[in-house]
Motif scaffolding. Structure first.
Motif, short mmCIF file in Angstrom:
data_model
loop_
_atom_site.label_atom_id
_atom_site.label_comp_id
_atom_site.label_asym_id
_atom_site.label_seq_id
_atom_site.Cartn_x
_atom_site.Cartn_y
_atom_site.Cartn_z
N LEU A 7 4.09 -13.15 -26.45
CA LEU A 7 5.20 -14.02 -27.16
C LEU A 7 5.62 -13.59 -28.54
N GLU A 49 7.06 -22.46 -29.12
CA GLU A 49 5.76 -21.63 -28.70
C GLU A 49 5.34 -22.08 -27.22
N ALA A 54 7.99 -21.06 -24.55
CA ALA A 54 7.81 -19.53 -23.99
C ALA A 54 6.63 -19.47 -23.40
N ASN A 55 5.47 -20.08 -23.54
CA ASN A 55 4.32 -19.85 -22.84
C ASN A 55 4.43 -20.33 -21.41
N LEU A 65 9.88 -14.32 -24.92
CA LEU A 65 8.78 -13.87 -23.99
C LEU A 65 9.24 -12.24 -23.72
N TRP A 85 11.60 -18.62 -30.13
CA TRP A 85 10.66 -17.96 -29.35
C TRP A 85 10.93 -16.99 -28.30
#
Length: 222
Positions: A100, A81, A84-85, A191, A189
């Motif tokens: 996400l 995560e 992706a962030n 986006l 993950w």
């Protein structure tokens, strides 16, 4: 004498009546009758509030309409995560909307290390040349499929070995990615992003260390 006395008496009585009339208290106005429930009292014109004291008109109609999304796509996959962030933060204001999404990875066993597709085969070959010049081996320019113009940097059975390969390449200045290609239940993950009309999704994917952008219905973005 009797007539004079009567005249004086009348004068006194008139003066007394006049004094009482002038000094009497003002009469109490009658109470307004009670109105039935739900019936509003009528207002005289002079009782109505002036325009300057009325509440301001709501500004809701002046609100700016949200910017329409021109193109939407998914970037990734990312192995965490946090990764992706980080991609979302890298693209920043280029994205009009982003969220996400976690999805299980289900494919062949192992992990692969890759470089995201370049804008052209020539650019991919130039990157590969720099990778070789930096002392790395076991890489291949991908020429077909969704990852065309990307660079394969090795496939590993263990995640630890793949992560060491990624760390070495990133320390050398290369935006390498780890992609799970095994173990059902491993989380990936994505986006999911929306951008303005004409935005270059492939260029954004390269900046965000992503594989080729995957088409996405804009309605899927909340």
């Amino acid at each position: 004498m009797l007539i004079r006395a009567l005249i004086v008496l009348l004068v006194v009585l008139n003066l007394g009546a006049a004094a009482w009339w002038l000094t009497r208290p003002a009469p109490t106005p009658p109470a307004e009758p009670a109105l039935p429930a739900g019936v509003a009292r009528l207002q005289l014109v002079h009782e109505a509030p002036s325009m300057s004291t009325q509440a301001p008109v709501s500004q809701a109609r002046d609100a700016v309409s949200p910017v329409a999304l021109g193109t939407c796509f998914s970037l990734g996959p990312y192995t965490s995560e946090a990764a992706a962030n980080q991609a979302r933060q890298t693209l920043g204001a280029q994205l009009l909307r982003a969220q996400l999404r976690e999805a299980p990875a289900t494919s062949a066993n192992g992990y692969q290390v890759v470089m995201p597709p370049a804008a052209s085969l020539e650019e991919a070959q130039a990157i590969a040349a720099r990778i070789g010049a930096a002392g790395f081996d076991d890489f291949l320019v991908v020429r077909q499929g969704e990852q065309a113009n990307g660079i394969a940097l090795g496939r590993y059975r263990s995640r630890e070995a793949a992560e060491r390969r990624v760390a070495d390449l990133q320390a050398g200045g290369f935006a390498a990615l780890l992609q799970p290609v095994g173990r059902a239940g491993t989380s990936l993950w994505w986006l999911d992003a929306g951008a303005a009309e004409g935005a270059d999704g492939a260029a954004m994917a390269r900046r965000a260390s992503s594989g080729a952008p995957q088409p996405l219905e804009c309605a899927a973005l909340r």
